[in-house]
Design a protein around this motif. Structure first.
Motif, PDB file in Angstrom:
ATOM      1  N   GLN A 333      -0.836   7.802  12.283  1.00  0.00           N
ATOM      2  CA  GLN A 333      -2.150   7.902  11.652  1.00  0.00           C
ATOM      3  C   GLN A 333      -3.027   9.038  12.180  1.00  0.00           C
ATOM      4  OE1 GLN A 333      -2.594   6.148   9.048  1.00  0.00           O
ATOM      5  NE2 GLN A 333      -4.764   6.210   8.558  1.00  0.00           N
ATOM      6  N   SER A 408       0.070   3.440   1.635  1.00  0.00           N
ATOM      7  CA  SER A 408       0.905   2.712   2.582  1.00  0.00           C
ATOM      8  C   SER A 408       1.826   1.793   1.804  1.00  0.00           C
ATOM      9  CB  SER A 408       0.046   1.887   3.543  1.00  0.00           C
ATOM     10  OG  SER A 408       0.863   1.182   4.458  1.00  0.00           O
ATOM     11  N   HIS A 418       2.047  -1.455   7.614  1.00  0.00           N
ATOM     12  CA  HIS A 418       1.117  -0.355   7.378  1.00  0.00           C
ATOM     13  C   HIS A 418       1.736   0.917   7.931  1.00  0.00           C
ATOM     14  CE1 HIS A 418      -2.144   2.523   8.004  1.00  0.00           C
ATOM     15  NE2 HIS A 418      -2.731   1.916   6.975  1.00  0.00           N
ATOM     16  N   SER A 420       1.803   5.474   7.841  1.00  0.00           N
ATOM     17  CA  SER A 420       0.813   6.559   7.792  1.00  0.00           C
ATOM     18  C   SER A 420       1.070   7.620   6.733  1.00  0.00           C
ATOM     19  CB  SER A 420       0.764   7.262   9.150  1.00  0.00           C
ATOM     20  OG  SER A 420       1.885   8.117   9.330  1.00  0.00           O
TER      21      SER A 420
END
Length: 510
Positions: A333, A408, A418, A420
């Motif tokens: 992320q 995602s 989740h 990135s």
């Protein structure tokens, strides 16, 4: 002069180091301190194996199989199976320089000593890099969450004598490339397959090269804007330090100062009210627009260089503390957001450049320059379609600049729920930066053509240097010709020229 190799110590890697190794083929050397740290970490892993402790990726399966116990006898086979099963990338191969950047950063991350890998495996990666053995890595397949699993698996295949690699500009089976380079593949031990593929080094490597080029692009944007401003008889007051001091964004001030310095001594720039009161935004607001990208690039560089020197494995081995921690340092992320920001920065430098090109070629806007900068308009089209090309490029950039990081898709049985998309973001950013160089090249060519009509001897000291260097690459368009090659030549020249360094003896720019 640079030293003859880049020393890998896990803590001091910079973007410049990445460029030197990835693009200019400098050698690497792993520090003794790092070799010792990796050795201690590995000894701790081997102790865990002897004691049959339950440790993710060591005595368990991966992802959704993290609750499945794996015996020491099966641990070695599991590592090779991991590499093979995860090597399912698709698409065209990443560039050699992108893969070399990835290799360097993977070496650096493993050298921190938190991955439990044997030092000789990491040394093997360094030997491959120094010998020019470059794994073939398909560009698509990473979600950028559990690291760059698929692309790093393709890299790792070559270490064990499988996969494919480039060697001496030839694409070969991995075993053959290693043999020709005189390098012996290695058999992986427990934990090592996971250590090799768990990390963010693909997105970070691609991003580092793109960010380095974008920083140079931001300086070229000021150069192109300065030459265009002169060609259009721009108003110098807009770049006065009084204006920029009371809105003290660092990038804005730097860009304004660059344009002032480049146009110093110009007989083409005008004063407020001399010909008109205000210029169009693409001229007048160049420092504000360019400066915003400059400020963002500082942030992006910071994030990249933190990541370059980070441990992004899972689990992480803390031998001194007698702990193994399963965490999330592999999640991309921080880089995903930075890369989406990079896409926007580069796209905006191209957007405003294309608008300046339009003003140079449009007979209603170009202050009595020949229509489309053609010497014999009508018989010739001049730069009419070059502006089309710039417009097409910036339009495509806008589509590519849509953020990848906001998407995602859950994977691994919803264990990895989740992700990135950081590697997609990095690849898009790299593509936009390359495209932006072509757009800036078109502006620079148009501005140089316009300067020929105005009189190059009337240019400022800095812009005259830019004009002269541009003319060393491509000549005045006296008669219509194929401009595609000219655009490529100028774009490549700009990308491969550190303009601040080259201009330093004439007028310093930032």
């Amino acid at each position: 002069m640079h030293e003859k190799f880049v020393l890998v110590n896990g803590a001091a890697m910079t973007m410049e180091h990445v460029v030197r190794v990835a693009r200019f083929m400098e050698r690497v050397k792993i520090s003794r301190k790092c070799m010792k740290k990796m050795k201690l970490s590995r000894e701790y892993v081997e102790m865990l194996l002897r004691e049959k402790r339950v440790v993710y990726g060591l005595t368990t399966g991966f992802g959704k199989f993290s609750d499945t116990y794996i015996s020491p006898e099966d641990a070695k086979r599991m590592q090779l199976n991991l590499i093979r099963s995860h090597a399912c990338g698709i698409g065209k191969p990443l560039s050699v320089e992108a893969v070399r950047a990835t290799m360097l950063l993977r070496i650096n991350a493993l050298s921190l000593g938190y991955s439990g890998i044997r030092p000789e495996v990491v040394q093997l990666l360094a030997e491959m890099l120094n010998a020019g053995v470059t794994p073939v890595i398909p560009e698509q397949g990473s979600l950028g969450a559990s690291g760059d699993l698929a692309p790093l698996a393709h890299l790792s295949l070559v270490l064990v004598g499988e996969g494919e690699a480039y060697y001496l500009n030839e694409r070969l089976p991995g075993s053959e490339a290693m043999a020709k380079a005189g390098i012996q593949p290695i058999a992986l031990e427990a934990k090592e397959g996971l250590a090799l593929i768990n990390g963010t080094q693909v997105m970070t490597g691609i991003g580092a090269l793109a960010c380095f080029d974008a920083i140079n692009l931001s300086r070229w944007a000021d150069c192109a804007a300065a030459l265009t401003a002169e060609a259009l008889r721009g108003i110098r007051d807009a770049f006065d330090p009084l204006t920029h001091a009371i809105r003290p964004h660092l990038g804005q001030g730097q860009s304004a100062e660059n344009i002032r310095r480049l146009t110093l001594g110009s007989q083409l720039m005008t004063s407020q009210g001399q010909m008109r009161v205000q210029d169009a935004y693409s001229i007048r607001c160049a420092p504000q627009v360019h400066g915003a990208s400059r400020d963002a690039l500082r942030y992006i560089r910071e994030k990249l260089e933190i990541e370059m020197n980070a441990a992004t494995d899972n689990p992480l081995i803390f031998a001194a503390e007698d702990r193994v921690i399963s965490g999330g340092n592999f999640h991309g992320q921080p880089i995903a957001l930075a890369m989406d920001h990079l896409s926007i920065c580069a796209a905006e430098l191209a957007n405003i450049s294309e608008r300046r090109t339009e003003r140079l070629v449009n007979p209603h806007l170009n202050e009595q320059l020949p229509p489309f900068l053609a010497k014999d308009g009508g018989v010739q089209s001049g730069f009419m379609i070059a502006q089309y090309t710039a417009a097409a490029a910036v339009s495509e950039n806008k589509s590519l600049a849509h953020p990848a990081s906001v998407d995602s898709i859950p994977s691994s049985g919803n264990q990895e729920d989740h992700v990135s998309m950081g590697t997609i973001a990095a690849r898009k950013a790299s593509q936009i930066v390359r495209s932006a160089y072509s757009v800036l090249a078109i502006e620079l060519m148009c501005a140089a053509q316009a300067a020929d009509f105005r009189g190059p001897e009337l240019l400022g000291k800095g812009t005259k240097w830019i004009y002269d260097r541009c003319r060393e690459q491509v000549s005045f368009v006296d008669e219509d010709r194929v401009l595609s090659n000219d655009i490529r030549i100028v774009a490549d020249w700009m990308r491969n020229t550190d303009v601040s360094e080259e201009l330093a003896s004439v007028t310093p720019i930032k």
